[in-house]
Design a protein around this motif. Structure first.
Motif, PDB file in Angstrom:
ATOM      1  N   ASN A   1      -5.910  -8.293   6.437  1.00 41.63           N
ATOM      2  CA  ASN A   1      -4.472  -8.169   6.692  1.00 41.63           C
ATOM      3  C   ASN A   1      -3.651  -8.094   5.406  1.00 41.63           C
ATOM      4  O   ASN A   1      -2.426  -8.034   5.459  1.00 41.63           O
ATOM      5  CB  ASN A   1      -3.995  -9.354   7.541  1.00 41.63           C
ATOM      6  N   GLY A   2      -4.329  -8.133   4.272  1.00 36.31           N
ATOM      7  CA  GLY A   2      -3.636  -8.044   2.994  1.00 36.31           C
ATOM      8  C   GLY A   2      -3.182  -9.379   2.449  1.00 36.31           C
ATOM      9  O   GLY A   2      -2.439  -9.431   1.459  1.00 36.31           O
ATOM     10  N   LYS A   3      -3.635 -10.466   3.064  1.00 37.96           N
ATOM     11  CA  LYS A   3      -3.255 -11.794   2.582  1.00 37.96           C
ATOM     12  C   LYS A   3      -4.155 -12.212   1.430  1.00 37.96           C
ATOM     13  O   LYS A   3      -5.375 -12.123   1.506  1.00 37.96           O
ATOM     14  CB  LYS A   3      -3.368 -12.813   3.722  1.00 37.96           C
TER      15      LYS A   3
ATOM     16  N   THR B   1     -12.762  -5.413   2.287  1.00 34.91           N
ATOM     17  CA  THR B   1     -11.578  -4.891   2.978  1.00 34.91           C
ATOM     18  C   THR B   1     -11.074  -3.569   2.402  1.00 34.91           C
ATOM     19  O   THR B   1     -10.336  -2.844   3.073  1.00 34.91           O
ATOM     20  CB  THR B   1     -10.432  -5.915   2.926  1.00 34.91           C
ATOM     21  N   GLY B   2     -11.443  -3.271   1.148  1.00 37.86           N
ATOM     22  CA  GLY B   2     -10.980  -2.035   0.525  1.00 37.86           C
ATOM     23  C   GLY B   2      -9.535  -2.087   0.077  1.00 37.86           C
ATOM     24  O   GLY B   2      -8.952  -1.050  -0.266  1.00 37.86           O
ATOM     25  N   LEU B   3      -8.936  -3.275   0.050  1.00 33.51           N
ATOM     26  CA  LEU B   3      -7.540  -3.437  -0.355  1.00 33.51           C
ATOM     27  C   LEU B   3      -7.449  -3.808  -1.837  1.00 33.51           C
ATOM     28  O   LEU B   3      -8.275  -4.565  -2.346  1.00 33.51           O
ATOM     29  CB  LEU B   3      -6.852  -4.505   0.490  1.00 33.51           C
ATOM     30  N   TYR B   4      -6.424  -3.282  -2.487  1.00 28.32           N
ATOM     31  CA  TYR B   4      -6.199  -3.558  -3.899  1.00 28.32           C
ATOM     32  C   TYR B   4      -5.310  -4.784  -4.072  1.00 28.32           C
ATOM     33  O   TYR B   4      -4.343  -4.985  -3.313  1.00 28.32           O
ATOM     34  CB  TYR B   4      -5.523  -2.372  -4.590  1.00 28.32           C
ATOM     35  N   LEU B   5      -5.640  -5.596  -5.068  1.00 25.30           N
ATOM     36  CA  LEU B   5      -4.753  -6.699  -5.420  1.00 25.30           C
ATOM     37  C   LEU B   5      -3.499  -6.115  -6.063  1.00 25.30           C
ATOM     38  O   LEU B   5      -3.585  -5.298  -6.990  1.00 25.30           O
ATOM     39  CB  LEU B   5      -5.452  -7.651  -6.394  1.00 25.30           C
ATOM     40  N   ALA B   6      -2.336  -6.526  -5.573  1.00 19.91           N
ATOM     41  CA  ALA B   6      -1.072  -5.988  -6.084  1.00 19.91           C
ATOM     42  C   ALA B   6      -0.072  -7.127  -6.226  1.00 19.91           C
ATOM     43  O   ALA B   6      -0.215  -8.191  -5.615  1.00 19.91           O
ATOM     44  CB  ALA B   6      -0.523  -4.917  -5.155  1.00 19.91           C
ATOM     45  N   MET B   7       0.937  -6.888  -7.056  1.00 19.23           N
ATOM     46  CA  MET B   7       2.011  -7.868  -7.240  1.00 19.23           C
ATOM     47  C   MET B   7       3.356  -7.181  -7.048  1.00 19.23           C
ATOM     48  O   MET B   7       3.586  -6.089  -7.585  1.00 19.23           O
ATOM     49  CB  MET B   7       1.940  -8.510  -8.629  1.00 19.23           C
ATOM     50  N   SER B   8       4.227  -7.825  -6.269  1.00 15.51           N
ATOM     51  CA  SER B   8       5.553  -7.268  -6.024  1.00 15.51           C
ATOM     52  C   SER B   8       6.489  -7.584  -7.192  1.00 15.51           C
ATOM     53  O   SER B   8       6.135  -8.343  -8.104  1.00 15.51           O
ATOM     54  CB  SER B   8       6.130  -7.838  -4.730  1.00 15.51           C
ATOM     55  N   LYS B   9       7.670  -7.024  -7.123  1.00 18.13           N
ATOM     56  CA  LYS B   9       8.670  -7.255  -8.162  1.00 18.13           C
ATOM     57  C   LYS B   9       9.050  -8.722  -8.257  1.00 18.13           C
ATOM     58  O   LYS B   9       9.421  -9.230  -9.337  1.00 18.13           O
ATOM     59  CB  LYS B   9       9.906  -6.396  -7.880  1.00 18.13           C
TER      60      LYS B   9
ATOM     61  N   VAL C   1      -3.035  -1.143   0.546  1.00 20.39           N
ATOM     62  CA  VAL C   1      -3.961  -0.100   1.012  1.00 20.39           C
ATOM     63  C   VAL C   1      -4.085   0.999  -0.024  1.00 20.39           C
ATOM     64  O   VAL C   1      -5.181   1.523  -0.272  1.00 20.39           O
ATOM     65  CB  VAL C   1      -3.474   0.484   2.362  1.00 20.39           C
ATOM     66  N   LYS C   2      -2.971   1.348  -0.662  1.00 23.56           N
ATOM     67  CA  LYS C   2      -2.951   2.427  -1.639  1.00 23.56           C
ATOM     68  C   LYS C   2      -2.879   1.876  -3.054  1.00 23.56           C
ATOM     69  O   LYS C   2      -2.221   0.862  -3.309  1.00 23.56           O
ATOM     70  CB  LYS C   2      -1.769   3.365  -1.384  1.00 23.56           C
ATOM     71  N   TYR C   3      -3.532   2.569  -3.951  1.00 21.22           N
ATOM     72  CA  TYR C   3      -3.472   2.197  -5.362  1.00 21.22           C
ATOM     73  C   TYR C   3      -2.160   2.688  -5.948  1.00 21.22           C
ATOM     74  O   TYR C   3      -1.756   3.837  -5.750  1.00 21.22           O
ATOM     75  CB  TYR C   3      -4.655   2.820  -6.113  1.00 21.22           C
ATOM     76  N   SER C   4      -1.452   1.823  -6.657  1.00 19.74           N
ATOM     77  CA  SER C   4      -0.146   2.155  -7.232  1.00 19.74           C
ATOM     78  C   SER C   4       0.015   1.411  -8.556  1.00 19.74           C
ATOM     79  O   SER C   4      -0.830   0.572  -8.911  1.00 19.74           O
ATOM     80  CB  SER C   4       0.974   1.756  -6.261  1.00 19.74           C
ATOM     81  N   PRO C   5       1.100   1.681  -9.308  1.00 17.17           N
ATOM     82  CA  PRO C   5       1.320   0.948 -10.563  1.00 17.17           C
ATOM     83  C   PRO C   5       1.396  -0.565 -10.373  1.00 17.17           C
ATOM     84  O   PRO C   5       1.122  -1.325 -11.311  1.00 17.17           O
ATOM     85  CB  PRO C   5       2.655   1.508 -11.061  1.00 17.17           C
ATOM     86  N   SER C   6       1.744  -1.027  -9.152  1.00 17.69           N
ATOM     87  CA  SER C   6       1.806  -2.468  -8.894  1.00 17.69           C
ATOM     88  C   SER C   6       0.417  -3.101  -8.838  1.00 17.69           C
ATOM     89  O   SER C   6       0.297  -4.327  -8.817  1.00 17.69           O
ATOM     90  CB  SER C   6       2.538  -2.734  -7.574  1.00 17.69           C
TER      91      SER C   6
END
Length: 219
Positions: free
Chosen positions: A107-109, A140-148, A156-161
């Motif tokens: 779930n992205g947690k 899960t195939g999810l990327y670790l990301a950090m919000s502003k 789910v998608k790879y981004s600069p975050s």
């Protein structure tokens, strides 16, 4: 290699008097310039410096001129590149100094687990540039990301975050700071508190144990 033998200046056997070199005889300077021009043209068409006998002193002098004029572009063309460091992939469990394994569920947690063999704790750490990595959960195939705001989540998608600066600290643990986001000019770090819950990035500090992770090989 063009060679020029200077004519003998002396008495003319027919005239009986001394004379200079006739005007139709090419001068040494003209011949040398012509040789250099030909060598430059040949080097330009082949894309490399002209070969020659290393023991020929005349060739060494000409070769130096040709290198300066024709081969300097090779130094400009080969700019420094670190592409060989990109794409390196490591499968690791990120074990925090607080004794939790970093996890990303379906779930992205983002959370921490005491279990090393927990499927969601196995991460794919990929180098995307020098000192910068992307962290992805294998299960899960999810990327670790950090919000502003410094909140950790699974993307789910790879981004600069999803880009984090990886640094080995003095104690041998790694820290992961968001490449994209900062808070008041300060870096925001991936962090798990004493209960295994993610901390906001701006509340974590580089030297705090909650930001320290030890990449462990899967068993």
């Amino acid at each position: 290699m063009c060679k020029w033998m200077p004519p003998t200046i002396g008495p003319d056997p027919t005239a009986g008097t001394g004379t200079t070199v006739p005007p139709w005889v090419p001068r040494a300077t003209s011949l040398c310039l012509a040789c250099i021009t030909l060598l430059l043209a040949a080097g330009s068409s082949l894309g490399e410096c002209p070969p020659g006998d290393p023991g020929d002193a005349g060739h060494e002098q000409l070769h130096g001129l040709v290198e300066a004029a024709n081969c300097s572009w090779t130094l400009e063309r080969h700019t420094r590149s670190y592409n060989h460091l990109e794409g390196d992939v490591r499968l690791r469990h990120l074990y925090s100094a607080n004794k939790f394994f970093l996890c990303i569920d379906k779930n992205g947690k983002v959370d921490g687990s005491r279990r090393k063999n927990y499927a969601d704790s196995l991460m794919e750490i990929r180098s995307v540039s020098v000192g910068v990595v992307a962290i992805k959960s294998v299960s899960t195939g999810l990327y670790l990301a950090m919000s502003k705001k410094g909140t950790l989540f699974g993307s789910v998608k790879y981004s600069p975050s999803c880009k984090f600066k990886e640094r080995i600290e003095e104690n041998g643990y790694n820290t992961y700071a968001s490449l994209r986001w900062k808070h008041g000019g300060r870096q925001m770090f991936v962090s798990l508190n004493g209960r295994g819950k993610p901390r906001r990035g701006h509340k974590a500090r580089r030297r705090h144990p909650s930001t320290h992770f030890l990449p462990m090989l899967p068993s």
